[in-house]
Design a protein around this motif. Structure first.
Motif, PDB file in Angstrom:
ATOM      1  N   ALA A 150       3.199   7.191  -2.885  1.00 23.95           N
ATOM      2  CA  ALA A 150       3.210   6.892  -1.451  1.00 23.95           C
ATOM      3  C   ALA A 150       1.796   6.511  -1.024  1.00 23.95           C
ATOM      4  N   VAL A 151       1.659   5.373  -0.365  1.00 24.93           N
ATOM      5  CA  VAL A 151       0.340   4.856  -0.002  1.00 24.93           C
ATOM      6  C   VAL A 151       0.170   4.870   1.513  1.00 24.93           C
ATOM      7  N   GLY A 152      -0.928   5.496   1.980  1.00 26.49           N
ATOM      8  CA  GLY A 152      -1.275   5.485   3.402  1.00 26.49           C
ATOM      9  C   GLY A 152      -2.003   4.188   3.703  1.00 26.49           C
ATOM     10  N   SER A 153      -3.282   4.282   4.015  1.00 27.41           N
ATOM     11  CA  SER A 153      -4.065   3.071   4.300  1.00 27.41           C
ATOM     12  C   SER A 153      -4.838   2.593   3.077  1.00 27.41           C
ATOM     13  N   GLY A 154      -4.681   3.244   1.960  1.00 30.28           N
ATOM     14  CA  GLY A 154      -5.397   2.872   0.743  1.00 30.28           C
ATOM     15  C   GLY A 154      -4.634   1.855  -0.087  1.00 30.28           C
ATOM     16  N   LYS A 155      -4.873   1.886  -1.415  1.00 28.12           N
ATOM     17  CA  LYS A 155      -4.183   0.923  -2.272  1.00 28.12           C
ATOM     18  C   LYS A 155      -3.909   1.507  -3.653  1.00 28.12           C
ATOM     19  N   VAL A 156      -2.869   0.980  -4.264  1.00 28.87           N
ATOM     20  CA  VAL A 156      -2.521   1.284  -5.649  1.00 28.87           C
ATOM     21  C   VAL A 156      -2.427  -0.047  -6.354  1.00 28.87           C
ATOM     22  N   GLU A 157      -3.187  -0.180  -7.444  1.00 28.20           N
ATOM     23  CA  GLU A 157      -3.259  -1.468  -8.135  1.00 28.20           C
ATOM     24  C   GLU A 157      -3.153  -1.265  -9.641  1.00 28.20           C
ATOM     25  N   ASN A 158      -2.217  -1.982 -10.265  1.00 29.58           N
ATOM     26  CA  ASN A 158      -2.062  -1.940 -11.721  1.00 29.58           C
ATOM     27  C   ASN A 158      -2.411  -3.321 -12.262  1.00 29.58           C
ATOM     28  N   ARG A 159      -3.565  -3.421 -12.917  1.00 28.90           N
ATOM     29  CA  ARG A 159      -4.035  -4.708 -13.444  1.00 28.90           C
ATOM     30  C   ARG A 159      -3.632  -4.931 -14.895  1.00 28.90           C
ATOM     31  N   THR A 160      -2.800  -4.064 -15.453  1.00 26.05           N
ATOM     32  CA  THR A 160      -2.455  -4.156 -16.870  1.00 26.05           C
ATOM     33  C   THR A 160      -1.048  -4.681 -17.075  1.00 26.05           C
TER      34      THR A 160
END
Length: 186
Positions: A150-160
């Motif tokens: 669950a993401v608030g104002s941030g970020k989740v990033e998968n570059r793979t």
């Protein structure tokens, strides 16, 4: 004169641990069925650490860890990492547990799997990230799923991306929440 480690007698528990490592290697596609059968028989009849070491020397992660002792390759069930404004890092030949709880309020946590000792096919990570950052550094044969965060104002990033046909050595499933911080997989 005391005998070297390789000449010391192995216990039933030592033999069972090597059997488990061999089964994981076979599951990863590193050993054929015939190779597995031969090594399992040798592991179950091994008398010394040296005989057990020889069964793992050509398997990534298992050989060097076994040199420090068979028990060193056994993962913990749960590892907790909690940082406030500090930083924490796991890298080199650390043993990957079965589950991790990572709490990062405003600092940073780096989990580098490139040299890690992986003895289980899966890892569950429960993350709680405030304004800090959690970074997972993975080799090409580690698959990371961050879809259940669950993401608030941030970020989740998968570059793979795992290339088609690449045997997956470890599947990492990340759950939890991110406030204004970030989770990055690279």
């Amino acid at each position: 004169m005391a005998p070297g480690r390789g000449e010391l007698r192995a216990s039933d528990k030592d033999r069972e641990q090597v059997v488990e490592l061999l089964r994981v290697a076979a599951g990863d596609g590193r050993l054929s069925a015939d190779e597995l059968d031969g090594r399992l028989e040798a592991a179950l009849t091994a008398r010394t650490y040296g005989e057990l070491d020889a069964l793992l020397t050509d398997l990534p992660g298992a050989g060097p860890a076994l040199a420090r002792g068979v028990a060193a390759t056994l993962p913990k069930e749960l590892t907790r990492i909690a940082v406030g404004s500090a930083s924490a890092k796991r890298d080199g030949d650390w043993v990957v547990p079965q589950r991790m709880q990572v709490e990062c309020k405003s600092g940073s946590v780096v989990l580098d799997f490139t040299g890690a000792v992986i003895t289980s096919p899966t890892l569950e990570i429960e993350a709680s990230v405030g304004s800090g950052s959690v970074t997972l550094v993975v080799p090409p044969d580690v698959l990371v799923d961050v879809e259940d965060v669950a993401v608030g104002s941030g970020k989740v990033e998968n570059r793979t991306r795992v290339a088609p046909g690449t045997p997956v050595r470890l599947r990492v499933h990340v759950t939890g929440k991110v406030g204004p911080g970030s989770i990055t997989v690279r």
